[in-house]
Scaffold this motif. Structure first.
Motif, mmCIF file in Angstrom:
data_model
loop_
_atom_site.group_PDB
_atom_site.id
_atom_site.type_symbol
_atom_site.label_atom_id
_atom_site.label_comp_id
_atom_site.label_asym_id
_atom_site.label_seq_id
_atom_site.Cartn_x
_atom_site.Cartn_y
_atom_site.Cartn_z
ATOM 1 N N CYS A 27 0.820 -1.203 0.000
ATOM 2 C CA CYS A 27 0.000 0.000 0.000
ATOM 3 C C CYS A 27 0.863 1.265 0.000
ATOM 4 N N SER A 28 0.791 1.991 -1.102
ATOM 5 C CA SER A 28 1.565 3.235 -1.187
ATOM 6 C C SER A 28 0.763 4.425 -0.669
ATOM 7 N N TRP A 29 -0.535 4.244 -0.471
ATOM 8 C CA TRP A 29 -1.367 5.323 0.060
ATOM 9 C C TRP A 29 -1.044 5.540 1.535
ATOM 10 N N HIS A 30 -0.983 4.470 2.304
ATOM 11 C CA HIS A 30 -0.670 4.566 3.729
ATOM 12 C C HIS A 30 0.827 4.485 4.004
ATOM 13 N N GLY A 31 1.597 4.034 3.047
ATOM 14 C CA GLY A 31 3.042 3.953 3.213
ATOM 15 C C GLY A 31 3.470 2.824 4.115
ATOM 16 N N SER A 32 4.599 2.985 4.761
ATOM 17 C CA SER A 32 5.207 1.906 5.544
ATOM 18 C C SER A 32 4.399 1.516 6.773
ATOM 19 N N THR A 33 3.364 2.264 7.104
ATOM 20 C CA THR A 33 2.540 1.928 8.269
ATOM 21 C C THR A 33 1.483 0.873 7.937
ATOM 22 N N CYS A 34 1.376 0.465 6.658
ATOM 23 C CA CYS A 34 0.320 -0.458 6.245
ATOM 24 C C CYS A 34 0.897 -1.720 5.624
ATOM 25 N N ASP A 35 0.496 -2.866 6.170
ATOM 26 C CA ASP A 35 0.901 -4.154 5.613
ATOM 27 C C ASP A 35 -0.291 -4.933 5.077
ATOM 28 N N LYS A 36 -1.420 -4.264 4.869
ATOM 29 C CA LYS A 36 -2.621 -4.915 4.357
ATOM 30 C C LYS A 36 -2.450 -5.262 2.879
ATOM 31 N N GLU A 37 -3.241 -6.228 2.408
ATOM 32 C CA GLU A 37 -3.212 -6.653 1.019
ATOM 33 C C GLU A 37 -3.662 -5.517 0.102
ATOM 34 N N VAL A 38 -2.940 -5.332 -1.001
ATOM 35 C CA VAL A 38 -3.319 -4.342 -2.006
ATOM 36 C C VAL A 38 -4.456 -4.920 -2.838
ATOM 37 N N VAL A 39 -5.526 -4.145 -3.020
ATOM 38 C CA VAL A 39 -6.700 -4.625 -3.748
ATOM 39 C C VAL A 39 -6.896 -3.929 -5.095
ATOM 40 N N ALA A 40 -6.201 -2.811 -5.329
ATOM 41 C CA ALA A 40 -6.425 -2.066 -6.569
ATOM 42 C C ALA A 40 -5.301 -1.067 -6.820
ATOM 43 N N SER A 41 -5.293 -0.561 -8.047
ATOM 44 C CA SER A 41 -4.477 0.596 -8.405
ATOM 45 C C SER A 41 -5.452 1.757 -8.533
ATOM 46 N N ALA A 42 -5.113 2.878 -7.927
ATOM 47 C CA ALA A 42 -6.008 4.027 -7.930
ATOM 48 C C ALA A 42 -5.258 5.268 -8.413
ATOM 49 N N LEU A 43 -5.831 5.934 -9.406
ATOM 50 C CA LEU A 43 -5.282 7.192 -9.888
ATOM 51 C C LEU A 43 -5.912 8.308 -9.072
ATOM 52 N N VAL A 44 -5.055 9.074 -8.401
ATOM 53 C CA VAL A 44 -5.517 10.111 -7.479
ATOM 54 C C VAL A 44 -5.005 11.469 -7.944
ATOM 55 N N ARG A 45 -5.884 12.466 -7.912
ATOM 56 C CA ARG A 45 -5.516 13.841 -8.278
ATOM 57 C C ARG A 45 -5.498 14.691 -7.016
#
Length: 67
Positions: A27-45
């Motif tokens: 998870c690149s949204w939460h960074g190193s604090t998150c070890d949960k499974e990645v479920v999607a790629s999301a384009l964010v503006r």
């Protein structure tokens, strides 16, 4: 500017050329604090432009609330 979800698709590491964490399927949204499974790629503006993030379910729910 607040982050806004632009597009969501199945996780695809090809979208994540700039971030090693996302390329590895973490998870690149939460960074190193998150070890949960990645479920999607999301384009964010946001104020800096558009960026692809690898997101866990919690991050995806939060981003979907921005639509």
């Amino acid at each position: 500017m607040k982050s806004e979800l632009v597009e969501v698709c199945d996780f695809d590491p090809r979208h994540h050329t700039g971030g090693a964490r996302a390329v590895q399927g973490k998870c690149s949204w939460h960074g190193s604090t998150c070890d949960k499974e990645v479920v999607a790629s999301a384009l964010v503006r946001d104020g800096g432009g558009e960026t692809w993030h690898a997101v866990c379910r919690r991050a995806l729910r939060a981003l979907e609330a921005t639509r």
